[in-house]
Scaffold this motif. Structure first.
Motif, PDB file in Angstrom:
ATOM      1  N   GLY A   1       0.802  -1.217   0.000  1.00 53.31           N
ATOM      2  CA  GLY A   1       0.000   0.000   0.000  1.00 53.31           C
ATOM      3  C   GLY A   1       0.832   1.264   0.000  1.00 53.31           C
ATOM      4  O   GLY A   1       0.552   2.210  -0.753  1.00 53.31           O
TER       5      GLY A   1
ATOM      6  N   ILE B   1      -4.201   3.129 -10.572  1.00 54.35           N
ATOM      7  CA  ILE B   1      -4.107   2.514  -9.242  1.00 54.35           C
ATOM      8  C   ILE B   1      -5.276   2.958  -8.367  1.00 54.35           C
ATOM      9  O   ILE B   1      -5.865   2.144  -7.634  1.00 54.35           O
ATOM     10  CB  ILE B   1      -2.765   2.872  -8.578  1.00 54.35           C
ATOM     11  CG1 ILE B   1      -1.596   2.404  -9.430  1.00 54.35           C
ATOM     12  CG2 ILE B   1      -2.675   2.229  -7.192  1.00 54.35           C
ATOM     13  CD1 ILE B   1      -0.237   2.789  -8.885  1.00 54.35           C
ATOM     14  N   SER B   2      -5.650   4.225  -8.422  1.00 54.04           N
ATOM     15  CA  SER B   2      -6.744   4.742  -7.586  1.00 54.04           C
ATOM     16  C   SER B   2      -8.073   4.117  -7.971  1.00 54.04           C
ATOM     17  O   SER B   2      -8.900   3.815  -7.101  1.00 54.04           O
ATOM     18  CB  SER B   2      -6.819   6.267  -7.703  1.00 54.04           C
ATOM     19  OG  SER B   2      -5.654   6.871  -7.202  1.00 54.04           O
TER      20      SER B   2
ATOM     21  N   ALA C   1      -8.159   0.673  -6.550  1.00 50.01           N
ATOM     22  CA  ALA C   1      -8.380   0.750  -5.106  1.00 50.01           C
ATOM     23  C   ALA C   1      -9.842   1.088  -4.803  1.00 50.01           C
ATOM     24  O   ALA C   1     -10.440   0.522  -3.880  1.00 50.01           O
ATOM     25  CB  ALA C   1      -7.464   1.800  -4.489  1.00 50.01           C
TER      26      ALA C   1
ATOM     27  N   PHE D   1      -2.633   2.476   1.075  1.00 49.73           N
ATOM     28  CA  PHE D   1      -2.475   3.207  -0.187  1.00 49.73           C
ATOM     29  C   PHE D   1      -3.122   4.584  -0.110  1.00 49.73           C
ATOM     30  O   PHE D   1      -2.508   5.594  -0.478  1.00 49.73           O
ATOM     31  CB  PHE D   1      -3.098   2.394  -1.332  1.00 49.73           C
ATOM     32  CG  PHE D   1      -3.337   3.197  -2.582  1.00 49.73           C
ATOM     33  CD1 PHE D   1      -2.287   3.478  -3.445  1.00 49.73           C
ATOM     34  CD2 PHE D   1      -4.601   3.683  -2.882  1.00 49.73           C
ATOM     35  CE1 PHE D   1      -2.501   4.230  -4.596  1.00 49.73           C
ATOM     36  CE2 PHE D   1      -4.820   4.432  -4.024  1.00 49.73           C
ATOM     37  CZ  PHE D   1      -3.757   4.710  -4.888  1.00 49.73           C
ATOM     38  N   ARG D   2      -4.327   4.633   0.387  1.00 47.08           N
ATOM     39  CA  ARG D   2      -5.033   5.913   0.461  1.00 47.08           C
ATOM     40  C   ARG D   2      -4.327   6.889   1.411  1.00 47.08           C
ATOM     41  O   ARG D   2      -4.211   8.083   1.130  1.00 47.08           O
ATOM     42  CB  ARG D   2      -6.473   5.684   0.912  1.00 47.08           C
ATOM     43  CG  ARG D   2      -7.298   4.855  -0.057  1.00 47.08           C
ATOM     44  CD  ARG D   2      -8.681   4.588   0.465  1.00 47.08           C
ATOM     45  NE  ARG D   2      -9.460   5.820   0.552  1.00 47.08           N
ATOM     46  CZ  ARG D   2     -10.657   5.900   1.128  1.00 47.08           C
ATOM     47  NH1 ARG D   2     -11.188   4.821   1.687  1.00 47.08           N
ATOM     48  NH2 ARG D   2     -11.309   7.043   1.158  1.00 47.08           N
TER      49      ARG D   2
ATOM     50  N   ARG E   1      -0.890   7.912  -0.278  1.00 52.44           N
ATOM     51  CA  ARG E   1      -1.125   8.782  -1.445  1.00 52.44           C
ATOM     52  C   ARG E   1      -1.478  10.194  -1.002  1.00 52.44           C
ATOM     53  O   ARG E   1      -0.937  11.181  -1.515  1.00 52.44           O
ATOM     54  CB  ARG E   1      -2.242   8.199  -2.311  1.00 52.44           C
ATOM     55  CG  ARG E   1      -2.633   9.073  -3.503  1.00 52.44           C
ATOM     56  CD  ARG E   1      -3.769   8.441  -4.290  1.00 52.44           C
ATOM     57  NE  ARG E   1      -4.191   9.307  -5.366  1.00 52.44           N
ATOM     58  CZ  ARG E   1      -5.088  10.280  -5.251  1.00 52.44           C
ATOM     59  NH1 ARG E   1      -5.652  10.504  -4.046  1.00 52.44           N
ATOM     60  NH2 ARG E   1      -5.427  11.027  -6.277  1.00 52.44           N
TER      61      ARG E   1
ATOM     62  N   LEU F   1       2.656   1.652  -3.498  1.00 53.45           N
ATOM     63  CA  LEU F   1       1.747   2.107  -4.549  1.00 53.45           C
ATOM     64  C   LEU F   1       1.241   3.515  -4.264  1.00 53.45           C
ATOM     65  O   LEU F   1       1.081   4.329  -5.185  1.00 53.45           O
ATOM     66  CB  LEU F   1       0.572   1.137  -4.677  1.00 53.45           C
ATOM     67  CG  LEU F   1       0.914  -0.264  -5.197  1.00 53.45           C
ATOM     68  CD1 LEU F   1      -0.335  -1.135  -5.224  1.00 53.45           C
ATOM     69  CD2 LEU F   1       1.535  -0.190  -6.591  1.00 53.45           C
ATOM     70  N   GLY F   2       0.980   3.829  -2.995  1.00 54.05           N
ATOM     71  CA  GLY F   2       0.509   5.161  -2.641  1.00 54.05           C
ATOM     72  C   GLY F   2       1.548   6.224  -2.914  1.00 54.05           C
ATOM     73  O   GLY F   2       1.233   7.311  -3.417  1.00 54.05           O
TER      74      GLY F   2
ATOM     75  N   ASP G   1      -1.548   7.347 -11.366  1.00 51.32           N
ATOM     76  CA  ASP G   1      -2.430   7.587 -10.221  1.00 51.32           C
ATOM     77  C   ASP G   1      -3.850   7.164 -10.542  1.00 51.32           C
ATOM     78  O   ASP G   1      -4.532   6.551  -9.711  1.00 51.32           O
ATOM     79  CB  ASP G   1      -2.368   9.064  -9.845  1.00 51.32           C
ATOM     80  CG  ASP G   1      -3.208   9.383  -8.617  1.00 51.32           C
ATOM     81  OD1 ASP G   1      -3.465   8.460  -7.819  1.00 51.32           O
ATOM     82  OD2 ASP G   1      -3.604  10.544  -8.458  1.00 51.32           O
TER      83      ASP G   1
ATOM     84  N   TRP H   1      -4.254  -3.727   1.558  1.00 46.55           N
ATOM     85  CA  TRP H   1      -3.313  -2.668   1.212  1.00 46.55           C
ATOM     86  C   TRP H   1      -4.002  -1.353   0.889  1.00 46.55           C
ATOM     87  O   TRP H   1      -3.357  -0.297   0.886  1.00 46.55           O
ATOM     88  CB  TRP H   1      -2.454  -3.086   0.020  1.00 46.55           C
ATOM     89  CG  TRP H   1      -3.257  -3.332  -1.236  1.00 46.55           C
ATOM     90  CD1 TRP H   1      -3.816  -4.506  -1.624  1.00 46.55           C
ATOM     91  CD2 TRP H   1      -3.574  -2.374  -2.260  1.00 46.55           C
ATOM     92  NE1 TRP H   1      -4.479  -4.359  -2.819  1.00 46.55           N
ATOM     93  CE2 TRP H   1      -4.343  -3.053  -3.237  1.00 46.55           C
ATOM     94  CE3 TRP H   1      -3.301  -1.031  -2.449  1.00 46.55           C
ATOM     95  CZ2 TRP H   1      -4.826  -2.419  -4.381  1.00 46.55           C
ATOM     96  CZ3 TRP H   1      -3.790  -0.388  -3.581  1.00 46.55           C
ATOM     97  CH2 TRP H   1      -4.538  -1.074  -4.539  1.00 46.55           C
ATOM     98  N   VAL H   2      -5.306  -1.383   0.611  1.00 44.60           N
ATOM     99  CA  VAL H   2      -6.005  -0.192   0.122  1.00 44.60           C
ATOM    100  C   VAL H   2      -5.962   0.939   1.146  1.00 44.60           C
ATOM    101  O   VAL H   2      -5.750   2.108   0.792  1.00 44.60           O
ATOM    102  CB  VAL H   2      -7.456  -0.542  -0.259  1.00 44.60           C
ATOM    103  CG1 VAL H   2      -8.217   0.730  -0.657  1.00 44.60           C
ATOM    104  CG2 VAL H   2      -7.483  -1.554  -1.390  1.00 44.60           C
TER     105      VAL H   2
END
Length: 309
Positions: free
Chosen positions: A124, A142-143, A146, A185-186, A189, A127-128, A139, A181-182
């Motif tokens: 996460g 991947i977004s 997610a 990631f958020r 990011r 990728l973020g 972006d 992982w989301v």
């Protein structure tokens, strides 16, 4: 050549001396702040006790967690009539010592929590950071992926994954991390997008540092506190999810001791042998509550926005 080498060594020692002094100062501030949160200290102590019990399970138990004797079937805890110190928390329907199985079950829950959260953090955050720093099409792709995963409730998604992959420890880790992982990631990011506008990032670009060096050496150290707090809070969630899947028969399979499956095995004996389900249930509550309390304390200590307020 010798002068250059000496200058390099002196610079290295000076740099690490500064880092060491900063680490000592930050550690001192952390411990002073932690003393103001006694609940977090208690939570941390409880977590340490669970970890020690899991590590030294063979030394603090005296039964095989997977084998039982039907002569001890549904033996009550030691404080009840008919109980025995040899089975301090009683025995289950197979005559297995519940205390031993609860202690060994801590190994499963902690291993699942650490591995699932650890892999989720790595994937996460990576990728973020990539999406937040690059923006554009990277972006967007991947977004959107997610967002697609976020549309499914976590437990329902995990049940579907386990039904597809089949039960087992490895498949359980895959099912939990595929969506786990989301959240990281958020967070990563959003933090990277915010940090990207700071002056120190522009200064790093001007000096000619590569993009990955700016992300790893300049930006990530400034968001690691938020990531660490989220890590502790998600640890308890992963443990509860693992227990839920094991309760449904989709996680760790008997006779391997797992708290969720132990609770499920005692459902038919709630009236005459309540301890079969209650003891592993209390173990789940104790560990998750300790993790959440400790995580909340860390959030209060490490979040600079709360300190400003």
């Amino acid at each position: 050549m010798a002068t250059t080498t000496a200058q390099t060594d002196a610079t290295w020692r000076y740099t690490w001396g500064i880092r060491w002094r900063l680490w000592r100062r930050n550690s001192g501030e952390f411990w002073r702040d932690l003393k103001k949160h006694p609940a977090a200290i208690i939570g941390g102590v409880v977590i340490i006790l669970y970890v020690l019990a899991a590590i030294f399970a063979p030394q603090i138990t005296w039964h095989n967690p997977e084998l039982g004797n039907l002569r001890n079937r549904l033996l009550p805890p030691v404080w009840m009539e008919g109980g025995s110190w040899d089975f301090p928390l009683g025995a289950d329907a197979q005559g297995r010592d519940i205390y031993t199985r609860v202690v060994y079950g801590a190994r499963v829950s902690l291993a699942v929590g650490v591995l699932a959260v650890g892999i989720s953090v790595i994937v996460g955050v990576a990728l973020g950071a990539l999406a937040g720093y690059s923006r554009g099409s990277v972006d967007d792709v991947i977004s959107r992926f997610a967002d697609l995963l976020m549309a499914f409730p976590f437990l329902i998604f995990a049940i579907g994954m386990m039904a597809f992959l089949g039960p087992g420890f490895t498949n359980l880790i895959l099912a939990l991390t595929f969506k786990g992982w989301v959240e990281f990631f958020r967070l990563a990011r959003g933090e990277i997008i915010s940090e990207k506008t700071r002056e120190y990032v522009e200064a790093a670009r001007v000096t000619g540092r590569k993009h990955w060096q700016i992300i790893v050496h300049e930006m990530l150290p400034n968001i690691v506190q938020s990531i660490f707090v989220l890590t502790t809070l998600r640890m308890g969630f992963m443990i509860v999810t693992e227990a839920s899947l094991s309760f449904l028969g989709l996680g760790i399979q008997p006779p391997t001791p797992a708290w969720g499956s132990m609770v499920a095995e005692g459902r038919n004996y709630l009236l005459n042998a309540w301890w079969v389900s209650t003891m592993p249930g209390l173990a789940i509550v104790g560990l998750v509550l300790a993790i959440n309390v400790f995580g909340e304390g860390l959030r209060d200590i490490l979040d600079p926005r709360l300190k400003i307020e």
